[in-house]
Design a protein around this motif. Structure first.
Motif, short mmCIF file in Angstrom:
data_model
loop_
_atom_site.label_atom_id
_atom_site.label_comp_id
_atom_site.label_asym_id
_atom_site.label_seq_id
_atom_site.Cartn_x
_atom_site.Cartn_y
_atom_site.Cartn_z
N ILE A 72 60.36 45.84 -1.73
CA ILE A 72 59.42 46.31 -2.75
C ILE A 72 59.21 47.81 -2.64
O ILE A 72 59.31 48.39 -1.56
CB ILE A 72 58.06 45.57 -2.66
N ARG A 73 58.93 48.41 -3.79
CA ARG A 73 58.70 49.85 -3.84
C ARG A 73 57.82 50.17 -5.03
O ARG A 73 57.59 49.33 -5.91
CB ARG A 73 60.01 50.63 -3.90
N VAL A 84 71.13 44.65 -0.59
CA VAL A 84 70.89 45.28 -1.88
C VAL A 84 69.52 45.95 -1.86
O VAL A 84 68.53 45.34 -1.45
CB VAL A 84 70.95 44.25 -3.03
N VAL A 85 69.45 47.23 -2.29
CA VAL A 85 68.16 47.93 -2.35
C VAL A 85 67.87 48.51 -3.73
O VAL A 85 66.72 48.82 -4.04
CB VAL A 85 68.08 49.06 -1.30
N ASP A 122 66.91 49.52 3.63
CA ASP A 122 66.87 48.06 3.58
C ASP A 122 65.94 47.47 4.64
O ASP A 122 66.04 47.80 5.83
CB ASP A 122 68.29 47.52 3.78
N ASP A 123 65.04 46.63 4.18
CA ASP A 123 64.13 45.86 5.04
C ASP A 123 63.21 46.72 5.91
O ASP A 123 62.80 46.30 6.99
CB ASP A 123 64.92 44.89 5.94
N GLN A 124 62.86 47.92 5.44
CA GLN A 124 62.01 48.80 6.23
C GLN A 124 60.62 49.01 5.64
O GLN A 124 59.79 49.66 6.25
CB GLN A 124 62.68 50.17 6.40
N ASP A 125 60.36 48.44 4.46
CA ASP A 125 59.10 48.75 3.79
C ASP A 125 58.17 47.55 3.64
O ASP A 125 57.22 47.58 2.85
CB ASP A 125 59.38 49.36 2.41
N GLY A 126 58.42 46.50 4.40
CA GLY A 126 57.51 45.36 4.39
C GLY A 126 57.63 44.53 3.14
O GLY A 126 58.60 44.62 2.38
N GLY A 127 56.63 43.69 2.91
CA GLY A 127 56.67 42.80 1.76
C GLY A 127 57.55 41.59 2.02
O GLY A 127 57.93 41.29 3.15
N GLU A 128 57.88 40.87 0.96
CA GLU A 128 58.71 39.68 1.08
C GLU A 128 60.06 40.05 1.67
O GLU A 128 60.73 40.97 1.18
CB GLU A 128 58.88 39.03 -0.29
N GLN A 135 60.64 44.66 -6.92
CA GLN A 135 61.66 44.25 -5.95
C GLN A 135 63.05 44.71 -6.39
O GLN A 135 63.25 45.13 -7.53
CB GLN A 135 61.65 42.74 -5.77
N ASP A 136 63.98 44.60 -5.46
CA ASP A 136 65.34 45.03 -5.75
C ASP A 136 66.03 44.07 -6.72
O ASP A 136 65.44 43.09 -7.18
CB ASP A 136 66.13 45.24 -4.45
#
Length: 608
Positions: free
Chosen positions: A396-397, A354-355, A385-391, A344-345
């Motif tokens: 997350i990446r 924040v990313v 920001d907020d484009q990859d799913g998860g919490e 996570q970031d």
């Protein structure tokens, strides 16, 4: 999935009240001289009295749920009708602490309701209940009806009938055949007092005071004591969830391979987070199986060790950095390259734009050094920001760690969250247009999901292409105990598209260089026998190396009594055919109650 937290029970209670309200029909009450509990349950999953009021239905209390919000009690007719398809027990939903005790002989008047745990959209089977009850205690201290024994002999090996096509695949209206199908056997005991004896734990205790056992010791037994899930058509019919009507602090703290010795007895319930559940008045004695965490073999000097590890939403506020570092150094033996999923970031779930994740990764790298491991270098790409799913807010990446003493990373500028990576050929060798890069980040297949991270590494003069993946989750799929059989796995449509894109990219590398070493790895959120894996392997470009293991060792995750593959490492033909490789699913988390992640890491060793 857990099922006994107050929040979840509160949600179930609200749903139950709404269900009762929606099914209320003002009909004359049916009286005790004509209606018994087995009449309410009937011979299908739906009560013939659903929506009707009944009066003075007799039975003996077998279990009381006085904690949480879904309060009520189970009671059972001591005079069965002799029909194995009709249950003699039922749950009475009171909504407040019941004023009855086990052994009370009572009569109950109220409305018969079919409550669907998790809501109708979940596809779950329904639970027959009496709601809005008026309870009369006739006598106390009565003997409780003897429990029905659930064991290897009484549970059929066939899992479920196929759903009725005229009812959109539902099994609700089918007459129960408890001697033919396992789900029918469990349904025929819904609400009744049941018992299992000397059962093996196949999913460890969780924070919600529940675990899973098998009543079939030999059914698809895993190498370390679990039950392996190896096919959509070969279900583990002996799986049963265990909860307790006692205090959560008294619940056994168990790992896979432990046993509940002696009798575990209580009513058979159905919930949204696992289906059929024995809610115990009496718990067996915990017997330790002695399971220990595994350690893989250290790579030889000429071997490249590549690992994948889902560290479960790791952010700077977590307390697991040292434990993860100890696992990477001690259990994984400091692989040369590690693909991390769910980094996570820098401020975790705070949704504030924040990313960057340099603080998160830096803490882990420092912890690895403190644990005696190498100072890993790392590469990643911050997502939009907020484009990859998860919490939400966590961004997350995937992240590559690599040991710069043994591996170099080929950096080519230009890779970012929205720029697609490509492949070119130079003097007969494949090369990435950007490194690190992301595969087709604008493609609809990656909507609200992690985009694959690609990197070009060099080991002992040989280039190795690594693709780190974290495909979309199985969230929203119907459960194995769904009323719809076979269950709908809607989430896999997106995974198939994602796997096809990764396969296409791998093939483009191999088109530029036939003997290129390509590794696609990560949390694929799907099984080694799934169509997702088939799409990854398309055209022979890749092959899932976990299939090199014996079938009873193929698992990376343990969910609801099924040990299964979610994490995989796929390899190109040059690695599979031309060089010896070793594959290890390193079991350090999934089987244990004190896991630091719900995934086990995987390690591949080979000589490029």
């Amino acid at each position: 999935m857990p099922s006994t937290s107050s929040a979840r029970l509160a949600a179930l209670t609200v749903a139950a009240v709404c269900s009762a309200a929606s099914t209320l029909v003002l009909t004359p009450a049916a009286h005790a001289d004509t209606v018994r509990i087995h009449d309410l349950q009937g011979t299908t999953r739906i009560s013939p009295y659903a929506g009707r009021t009944v009066a003075d239905v007799p039975g003996i209390v077998t279990g009381v749920r006085s904690r949480g919000s879904a309060k009520g009690f189970w009671y059972q007719d001591p005079v069965p009708d002799g029909n194995p398809a009709t249950s003699e027990g039922v749950f009475v939903f009171t909504g407040s602490v019941p004023q009855v005790a086990v052994g009370d002989s009572v009569t109950v008047s109220g409305t018969v309701s079919e409550y669907v745990p998790g809501g109708t959209s979940s596809g779950n089977q329904s639970l027959t209940e009496i709601t809005g009850p008026a309870v009369t205690t006739v006598s106390t201290g009565n003997e409780v009806p003897a429990p029905a024994v659930v064991d290897a002999r009484s549970v059929p090996s066939r899992y479920t009938p196929a759903g009725d096509s005229a009812a959109h695949g539902s099994i609700n209206g089918l007459t129960l055949r408890p001697s033919t199908y396992a789900l029918d056997r469990y349904e025929s005991l819904e609400g009744m007092n049941v018992q299992v004896r000397d059962v093996r734990v196949i999913t460890a205790s969780d924070p919600y005071a529940e675990l899973w056992v098998t009543v079939k010791p030999s059914e698809n037994r895993g190498a370390r004591g679990g039950s392996v899930y190896g096919s959509y058509t070969a279900q583990n019919t002996g799986r049963l969830q265990i909860q307790s009507l006692g205090a959560g602090a008294d619940f056994p703290v168990a790992d896979v391979g432990d046993t509940l010795k002696g009798a575990t007895t209580g009513p058979l319930d159905f919930n949204a987070y696992g289906g059929y559940t024995l809610v115990a008045n009496e718990l067996g004695t915990l017997g330790r199986g002695g399971l220990e965490r595994e350690t893989t073999k250290r790579q030889a000097p000429a071997e490249l060790a590549v690992a994948t590890y889902n560290v479960e939403n790791l952010d700077p506020g977590d307390t697991t950095f040292e434990a993860h570092a100890a696992a990477i150094v001690g259990n994984l033996r400091s692989p040369d390259v590690v693909s991390l999923e769910e980094i996570q970031d820098n401020d975790g779930p705070a949704d504030d734009g924040v990313v960057a994740a340099d603080v998160t990764v830096g803490r882990l790298v420092d912890a690895i050094v403190a644990a005696g491991g190498p100072r890993y270098d790392w590469r990643s790409i911050d997502p939009v920001d907020d484009q990859d799913g998860g919490e939400p807010g966590g961004n997350i990446r995937q992240v590559f760690l690599f040991d710069p003493r043994r591996v170099s990373f080929t950096d080519r500028a230009g890779g970012d969250a929205t720029t697609p990576v490509g492949v070119t050929a130079a003097r007969g060798k494949a090369r990435l247009t950007v490194s690190p890069g992301r595969i087709a980040p604008a493609d609809a297949a990656w909507t609200n999901s992690r985009k694959p991270l690609v990197g070009e590494f060099v080991f002992r003069g040989r280039t190795v292409f690594v693709i780190a993946n974290h495909l979309n989750s199985k969230g929203g799929d119907q459960g194995l105990t769904s009323q719809y059989q076979p269950p709908t796995r809607g989430s896999e449509v997106q995974r198939h598209a994602q796997a096809t894109l990764v396969n296409s990219f791998a093939r483009s590398v191999l088109a530029a260089q036939k003997d290129a070493d390509v590794i696609a790895l990560g949390d694929l959120n799907d099984f080694e026998f799934s169509r997702t894996t088939t799409a990854f392997e398309g055209g022979g470009a890749l092959w899932s190396a976990i299939k090199s293991l014996p079938r009873n060792e193929r698992y990376t995750y343990d969910y609801q009594g099924n040990q299964q593959v979610l994490d995989q490492i796929l390899i190109s033909p040059s690695i599979r055919r031309d060089r010896a490789f070793a594959y290890d699913s390193v079991h350090i988390n999934a089987e244990f109650h004190d896991q630091i992640s719900d995934h086990d890491p995987q390690v591949l060793r080979f000589c490029p």
